[in-house]
Scaffold this active site. Structure first.
Site, PDB file in Angstrom:
ATOM      1  N   SER A 129       0.839  -1.193   0.000  1.00 28.22           N
ATOM      2  CA  SER A 129       0.000   0.000   0.000  1.00 28.22           C
ATOM      3  C   SER A 129       0.873   1.241   0.000  1.00 28.22           C
ATOM      4  O   SER A 129       1.910   1.286   0.661  1.00 28.22           O
ATOM      5  CB  SER A 129      -0.932   0.011   1.211  1.00 28.22           C
ATOM      6  N   LYS A 183      -4.339  -7.142   3.517  1.00 35.85           N
ATOM      7  CA  LYS A 183      -4.434  -6.072   2.514  1.00 35.85           C
ATOM      8  C   LYS A 183      -5.865  -5.917   2.014  1.00 35.85           C
ATOM      9  O   LYS A 183      -6.327  -4.801   1.747  1.00 35.85           O
ATOM     10  CB  LYS A 183      -3.487  -6.358   1.344  1.00 35.85           C
ATOM     11  N   HIS A 186      -7.623  -4.033   4.652  1.00 38.03           N
ATOM     12  CA  HIS A 186      -7.090  -2.667   4.557  1.00 38.03           C
ATOM     13  C   HIS A 186      -7.865  -1.892   3.497  1.00 38.03           C
ATOM     14  O   HIS A 186      -8.296  -0.749   3.725  1.00 38.03           O
ATOM     15  CB  HIS A 186      -5.603  -2.740   4.207  1.00 38.03           C
ATOM     16  N   ASN A 187      -8.065  -2.509   2.333  1.00 41.48           N
ATOM     17  CA  ASN A 187      -8.774  -1.831   1.259  1.00 41.48           C
ATOM     18  C   ASN A 187     -10.246  -1.635   1.578  1.00 41.48           C
ATOM     19  O   ASN A 187     -10.855  -0.640   1.163  1.00 41.48           O
ATOM     20  CB  ASN A 187      -8.619  -2.607  -0.047  1.00 41.48           C
ATOM     21  N   GLU A 190     -10.372   1.315   3.652  1.00 42.39           N
ATOM     22  CA  GLU A 190     -10.141   2.440   2.728  1.00 42.39           C
ATOM     23  C   GLU A 190     -11.448   2.847   2.042  1.00 42.39           C
ATOM     24  O   GLU A 190     -11.768   4.040   1.959  1.00 42.39           O
ATOM     25  CB  GLU A 190      -9.095   2.014   1.706  1.00 42.39           C
TER      26      GLU A 190
END
Length: 465
Positions: A129, A183, A186-187, A190
């Site tokens: 990222s 990840k 994480h997205n 986001e």
């Protein structure tokens, strides 16, 4: 020839930037790309004295790397990853390492680990990222795979990662597909925060007529305090950009039909499989989907009309606390999903380490992540950061503003699903007793699905008629 420390397949901007970052830290690097121009550009962009070589030949590329070889794939997720692996495997030896640095779906990573394990090759799924700039000057990286094999990668990754308080924003996360899974979530977080910011923008601009210049100033000021984060920072920058051709603010000329690459959808789909509630992330995915129905929305705007309720003077002071409240709840949902998934998939995640490596380099970096790190340091098995005394108190103190903003948005007819679902999540999570007892009774009535009681043990069914 076998003297290069690291190799990358795919020399687009991300691949070249990562290799140049490594070269800056005195590592000898090699790149492979079928495009001759991209392959030759690597050496041209390197500084004098740096050892960075590109090639279009897989055989030459593999021959450049010292053993055990470390090769990262930076190609589109899906079939291109499998094709790249298939082209490399005949040239590799047992003990070599392949790292998928793209946003691959974590079940695909599990499959590739199993397939390559039979050949004696280690496979890592690693989320990266930070975008192009992060790759060049310091990303946040989330690797998962064989722990012993990670030691071959660790010196390189720790050198090139973003640093916060001198600590690299990379760590071994866990076995199997742990890196890709972290990840993915994480997205998802986001998605949620971007939707939340867009709702602040929409409510103030369309609902209360706040000028563009005032909005830009507000986000810039937010980034100087407890709301400091990458996404708040770039919002202030975006709102200040004028179009070279027209001289108008560029954001006002951009279509409102949002696109997505799938990681948010995967987060929501998997959360439902795990029964991990993430309603605000779900809402963010839904709003991107809804934005694509432009023609229908234009038609609906003509007939589904509403007259907004008049004014409110104190909106700007309330929206700041409301944003903080909702943002913390978005992180809480994502981190709770990681807690549940770690147990379900035997990842062995250390959420203090996750919070630590998210503090710098990545898209969702924010000062509040240090508070989360401290919360997990106090209780490593904390199932939800809302249960941390300090974080919980901060939400109790800001919830009134969140309730006020939701009410004002309803009165103005402005959609704020991120604010609404964050507040609903908070209220549901703090409810000692929910109304799902009625749902259980209904299920038993029409489907004989049975229920449990609070006054005695066992499973029960009633003939309700």
């Amino acid at each position: 020839m076998e003297n290069h420390d690291f190799g990358v397949v795919g020399l687009g901007v991300m691949g070249r930037n990562l290799l140049l970052n490594m070269a800056d830290h005195k590592f000898a690097v090699a790149g492979l790309d079928l495009d001759a121009e991209k392959a030759s550009s690597l050496a041209k962009e390197a500084q004098p004295g740096q050892d960075a070589k590109g090639t279009t030949s897989a055989e030459e590329f593999v021959g450049m790397l010292r053993k055990p070889r470390a090769i990262m794939l930076l190609v589109p997720a899906g079939k291109p990853v499998d094709s790249a692996i298939a082209s490399l495997v005949p040239l590799l030896d047992k003990g070599d390492i392949i790292i998928d640095g793209g946003n691959s779906y974590f079940p695909d990573t599990n499959r590739r680990i199993a397939e390559l394990e039979d050949k004696g090759i280690h496979f890592f799924g690693m989320g990266i990222s930070g975008g192009e700039k992060g790759a060049r000057f310091g990303p946040s990286m989330m690797p998962g795979g064989d722990k012993q094999a990670y030691e071959r990668l660790r010196p390189v990754f720790e050198a090139i990662a973003a640093k916060v308080d001198g600590e690299p924003c990379v760590t071994y996360l866990g076995s199997g597909s742990a890196g890709n899974y972290v990840k993915m979530v994480h997205n998802g977080i986001e998605y949620g925060i971007m939707q939340l910011i867009s709702e602040v923008y929409d409510l103030l601009k369309r609902g209360f007529g706040v000028a563009d210049e005032k909005l830009q100033q507000m986000f810039t000021e937010w980034n100087e305090g407890e709301l400091k984060s990458f996404l708040v920072e770039i919002t202030g920058i975006v709102l200040n950009k004028t179009d070279d051709e027209t001289g108008k603010l560029l954001v006002n000329l951009i279509s409102d039909q949002a696109k997505a690459k799938g990681t948010g959808k995967w987060t929501s789909q998997n959360a439902m499989d795990l029964q991990a509630p993430i309603p605000t992330i779900d809402a963010a995915v839904n709003m991107r989907d809804l934005s694509k129905y432009k023609e229908e929305r234009v038609e609906a705007s003509k007939s589904l009309t509403y007259t907004p309720v008049a004014g409110e003077e104190d909106i700007l002071s309330a929206v700041k606390d409301a944003y903080y409240f909702a943002m913390i709840n978005i992180y809480a949902q994502g981190l709770a999903q990681l807690h549940i998934a770690s147990k379900e998939y035997n990842y062995g995640l250390n959420l203090e380490e996750v919070a630590k490596i998210w503090r710098g380099g990545c898209i969702i970096r924010a000062v509040c992540l240090e508070d989360f790190r401290k919360a997990f340091a106090r209780n490593a098995d904390l199932p939800n950061i809302l249960l941390d005394a300090e974080i919980g108190k901060s939400l109790v103190d800001t919830q009134e503003s969140a309730r006020k903003i939701v009410k004002l948005a309803v009165d103005k007819g402005i959609p704020v699903p991120a604010f609404m679902t964050a507040l609903a999540y908070f209220d549901a999570y703090r409810s000692e007793r929910m109304a799902t007892n009625l749902v259980q009774a209904q299920r038993d009535y029409f489907g004989a699905h049975t229920y449990e009681r609070i006054d005695k043990t066992g499973t029960f069914h009633t003939k309700w008629d």
